[in-house]
Design a protein around this motif. Sequence first.
Motif, PDB file in Angstrom:
ATOM      1  N   VAL A  61     -21.615 -28.665 -63.188  1.00  0.00           N
ATOM      2  CA  VAL A  61     -22.962 -28.141 -62.969  1.00  0.00           C
ATOM      3  C   VAL A  61     -23.017 -26.654 -63.272  1.00  0.00           C
ATOM      4  CG1 VAL A  61     -24.651 -27.588 -61.181  1.00  0.00           C
ATOM      5  CG2 VAL A  61     -23.723 -29.886 -61.334  1.00  0.00           C
ATOM      6  N   HIS A  62     -22.008 -25.906 -62.827  1.00  0.00           N
ATOM      7  CA  HIS A  62     -22.002 -24.465 -63.081  1.00  0.00           C
ATOM      8  C   HIS A  62     -21.812 -24.168 -64.562  1.00  0.00           C
ATOM      9  CE1 HIS A  62     -21.687 -23.990 -58.741  1.00  0.00           C
ATOM     10  NE2 HIS A  62     -21.991 -22.739 -58.934  1.00  0.00           N
ATOM     11  N   VAL A  63     -21.071 -25.007 -65.282  1.00  0.00           N
ATOM     12  CA  VAL A  63     -20.912 -24.792 -66.713  1.00  0.00           C
ATOM     13  C   VAL A  63     -22.260 -24.976 -67.423  1.00  0.00           C
ATOM     14  CG1 VAL A  63     -19.848 -25.674 -68.807  1.00  0.00           C
ATOM     15  CG2 VAL A  63     -18.501 -25.448 -66.723  1.00  0.00           C
ATOM     16  N   LEU A  64     -23.013 -26.025 -67.022  1.00  0.00           N
ATOM     17  CA  LEU A  64     -24.304 -26.301 -67.644  1.00  0.00           C
ATOM     18  C   LEU A  64     -25.418 -25.412 -67.118  1.00  0.00           C
ATOM     19  CD1 LEU A  64     -24.223 -30.211 -67.694  1.00  0.00           C
ATOM     20  CD2 LEU A  64     -23.733 -28.642 -69.574  1.00  0.00           C
ATOM     21  N   GLU A 112     -27.881 -31.340 -58.285  1.00  0.00           N
ATOM     22  CA  GLU A 112     -27.262 -30.014 -58.251  1.00  0.00           C
ATOM     23  C   GLU A 112     -27.552 -29.228 -59.517  1.00  0.00           C
ATOM     24  OE1 GLU A 112     -25.900 -28.468 -55.944  1.00  0.00           O
ATOM     25  OE2 GLU A 112     -25.430 -29.974 -54.427  1.00  0.00           O
ATOM     26  N   LEU A 113     -27.614 -29.927 -60.659  1.00  0.00           N
ATOM     27  CA  LEU A 113     -27.925 -29.251 -61.915  1.00  0.00           C
ATOM     28  C   LEU A 113     -29.310 -28.616 -61.861  1.00  0.00           C
ATOM     29  CD1 LEU A 113     -27.205 -28.579 -64.844  1.00  0.00           C
ATOM     30  CD2 LEU A 113     -28.127 -30.805 -65.507  1.00  0.00           C
ATOM     31  N   GLY A 114     -30.282 -29.384 -61.376  1.00  0.00           N
ATOM     32  CA  GLY A 114     -31.637 -28.848 -61.286  1.00  0.00           C
ATOM     33  C   GLY A 114     -31.781 -27.751 -60.255  1.00  0.00           C
ATOM     34  N   MET A 115     -31.207 -27.965 -59.070  1.00  0.00           N
ATOM     35  CA  MET A 115     -31.351 -26.977 -58.002  1.00  0.00           C
ATOM     36  C   MET A 115     -30.607 -25.686 -58.309  1.00  0.00           C
ATOM     37  SD  MET A 115     -33.449 -28.352 -55.997  1.00  0.00           S
ATOM     38  CE  MET A 115     -33.386 -27.178 -54.656  1.00  0.00           C
ATOM     39  N   SER A 116     -29.433 -25.791 -58.937  1.00  0.00           N
ATOM     40  CA  SER A 116     -28.696 -24.571 -59.274  1.00  0.00           C
ATOM     41  C   SER A 116     -29.415 -23.789 -60.360  1.00  0.00           C
ATOM     42  CB  SER A 116     -27.273 -24.913 -59.718  1.00  0.00           C
ATOM     43  OG  SER A 116     -27.284 -25.723 -60.879  1.00  0.00           O
ATOM     44  N   GLY A 117     -30.064 -24.516 -61.287  1.00  0.00           N
ATOM     45  CA  GLY A 117     -30.836 -23.822 -62.312  1.00  0.00           C
ATOM     46  C   GLY A 117     -32.015 -23.071 -61.728  1.00  0.00           C
ATOM     47  N   ILE A 118     -32.654 -23.641 -60.713  1.00  0.00           N
ATOM     48  CA  ILE A 118     -33.775 -22.969 -60.059  1.00  0.00           C
ATOM     49  C   ILE A 118     -33.298 -21.769 -59.250  1.00  0.00           C
ATOM     50  CG2 ILE A 118     -35.570 -23.217 -58.289  1.00  0.00           C
ATOM     51  CD1 ILE A 118     -35.859 -26.130 -59.155  1.00  0.00           C
ATOM     52  N   SER A 119     -32.272 -21.982 -58.436  1.00  0.00           N
ATOM     53  CA  SER A 119     -31.830 -20.931 -57.515  1.00  0.00           C
ATOM     54  C   SER A 119     -31.294 -19.706 -58.237  1.00  0.00           C
ATOM     55  CB  SER A 119     -30.765 -21.491 -56.561  1.00  0.00           C
ATOM     56  OG  SER A 119     -29.621 -21.917 -57.281  1.00  0.00           O
ATOM     57  N   SER A 120     -30.697 -19.893 -59.418  1.00  0.00           N
ATOM     58  CA  SER A 120     -30.087 -18.759 -60.109  1.00  0.00           C
ATOM     59  C   SER A 120     -31.114 -17.782 -60.672  1.00  0.00           C
ATOM     60  CB  SER A 120     -29.179 -19.265 -61.234  1.00  0.00           C
ATOM     61  OG  SER A 120     -29.934 -19.991 -62.184  1.00  0.00           O
ATOM     62  N   PHE A 172     -24.157 -39.745 -60.005  1.00  0.00           N
ATOM     63  CA  PHE A 172     -25.164 -39.328 -60.979  1.00  0.00           C
ATOM     64  C   PHE A 172     -26.329 -38.620 -60.289  1.00  0.00           C
ATOM     65  CE2 PHE A 172     -23.413 -42.627 -63.972  1.00  0.00           C
ATOM     66  CZ  PHE A 172     -23.066 -41.717 -64.958  1.00  0.00           C
ATOM     67  N   VAL A 173     -26.747 -39.159 -59.153  1.00  0.00           N
ATOM     68  CA  VAL A 173     -27.839 -38.534 -58.407  1.00  0.00           C
ATOM     69  C   VAL A 173     -27.459 -37.113 -57.997  1.00  0.00           C
ATOM     70  CG1 VAL A 173     -29.138 -38.588 -56.240  1.00  0.00           C
ATOM     71  CG2 VAL A 173     -28.868 -40.672 -57.581  1.00  0.00           C
ATOM     72  N   LEU A 174     -26.262 -36.959 -57.430  1.00  0.00           N
ATOM     73  CA  LEU A 174     -25.811 -35.638 -57.002  1.00  0.00           C
ATOM     74  C   LEU A 174     -25.681 -34.677 -58.173  1.00  0.00           C
ATOM     75  CD1 LEU A 174     -23.083 -36.091 -54.242  1.00  0.00           C
ATOM     76  CD2 LEU A 174     -25.322 -35.020 -54.050  1.00  0.00           C
ATOM     77  N   PHE A 175     -25.168 -35.191 -59.300  1.00  0.00           N
ATOM     78  CA  PHE A 175     -24.966 -34.322 -60.457  1.00  0.00           C
ATOM     79  C   PHE A 175     -26.291 -33.726 -60.935  1.00  0.00           C
ATOM     80  CE2 PHE A 175     -24.947 -33.743 -65.057  1.00  0.00           C
ATOM     81  CZ  PHE A 175     -23.906 -32.839 -65.207  1.00  0.00           C
ATOM     82  N   PHE A 176     -27.287 -34.586 -61.152  1.00  0.00           N
ATOM     83  CA  PHE A 176     -28.562 -34.090 -61.668  1.00  0.00           C
ATOM     84  C   PHE A 176     -29.323 -33.292 -60.610  1.00  0.00           C
ATOM     85  CE2 PHE A 176     -27.753 -37.575 -64.682  1.00  0.00           C
ATOM     86  CZ  PHE A 176     -27.909 -36.875 -65.863  1.00  0.00           C
TER      87      PHE A 176
END
Length: 396
Positions: free
Chosen positions: A376-379, A252-260, A246-250
């Motif tokens: 993560v990439h889907v979301l 990566e979700l947050g960091m991928s949203g920022i980086s994109s 769960f920690v990794l999921f959220f």
Amino acid sequence: MVLKECVRGLKELRPLTHLLFPLCFHWIAEAMTVSVLVDVVTSALCPGQTTCTEAIYISGLQQTVVGIFKMVVLPLLGQLADEYGRKPLLLITVSTSIFPFAVLAWNQSRESVYVYYVLRTISFIISQGSIFCIAVAYAADIIEEGNRAAAFSWITGFFSASHVLGNLLARFLPEKYIFVVSIVLLIFGPVYMHFFLAETVDRVPKRDRDSTFLTKITNVAHKRYESMRDAAAIVFKSPTLRGISFVLFFYELGMSGISSVLLFYLKAVFGFNKNQYSEILSMVGIGAIFSQILVLPLLNPLVGEGWILSLALLASIAYGLLYGLAWASWVPYLSASFGAIYILVKPAVSNTILTLFSSEHQRRRVITDYFNFAIVHVLNCLTCRLMLLFPKDQAQ
């Protein structure tokens, strides 16, 4: 002790010279294009504007498509590398990046940018992550088991150092030459491999291979489903693994949203160009090398993985908040400095798993990571859309 391990890892890299040398050029070539792509895409899709909603949507869609298809393509490429050899698969994956950048080097019109995104999406599906995985498999073929960990750490270090060099090149090289130089370096990689890289795998006899390519894809997809089902069962039965997942999921979700959307955001709010992008990315890269090679080995025996993970997660929160609340052009540089700390999330998690679980659990946990990565990439596209709801002048 740490220095001794580093020196031993460096010695083990000698048989990998013909692998790492072209890969470093490949990674440099890809890194040097990141900082200039924002200006090229924005100018083509939204001429005369500093912000481009269309580019952000396309980037989010690209990451979504890549994440979905990589779930099947990545294990398929691994199986092909086992059957047909590491060298042919490395040549294919490394070569895919040439074509999208060649399009932008030739023309940077609106239509060319669309063609670039299509070709780059295909390139990411084939090469993103798979190049590093096949390179590690190649190294495992020729390095003794007891020396692999030290050698792999140096491979990761070369990967980070190549990105730093690529960003520095982009900082000082005129924009009109960046794509040309990048293509030259990208072509050099597979050509060098073709002539100098030795194969390490004995090919499976033709009669022992799957009858058709479609059959191979079907078998891989079926095995993928079974592995994901087993991995999900293990995750939900183990409180520790469930919490880490769960920690990794959220994270990566947050960091991928920022980086994109980060570079587009900095251009819209502060008018940053390739020079500022290169400086920020170089700061993160240099900090990552320093923290992973020196800081982590020294701190881990003293405080343990739990404290390091907590510190890295707090750094990622500060990283995101400072970018979101940036009130001056120097604040993004301060935020980038936290990259040297939040980069330790993955090593800390990996060390925790290695300590707690058997090799079979570790193997299945890697599959779970890929599954989470795809979700993560889907979301991520949704994350990009939510960020567009905030006016750009709020951060000024």
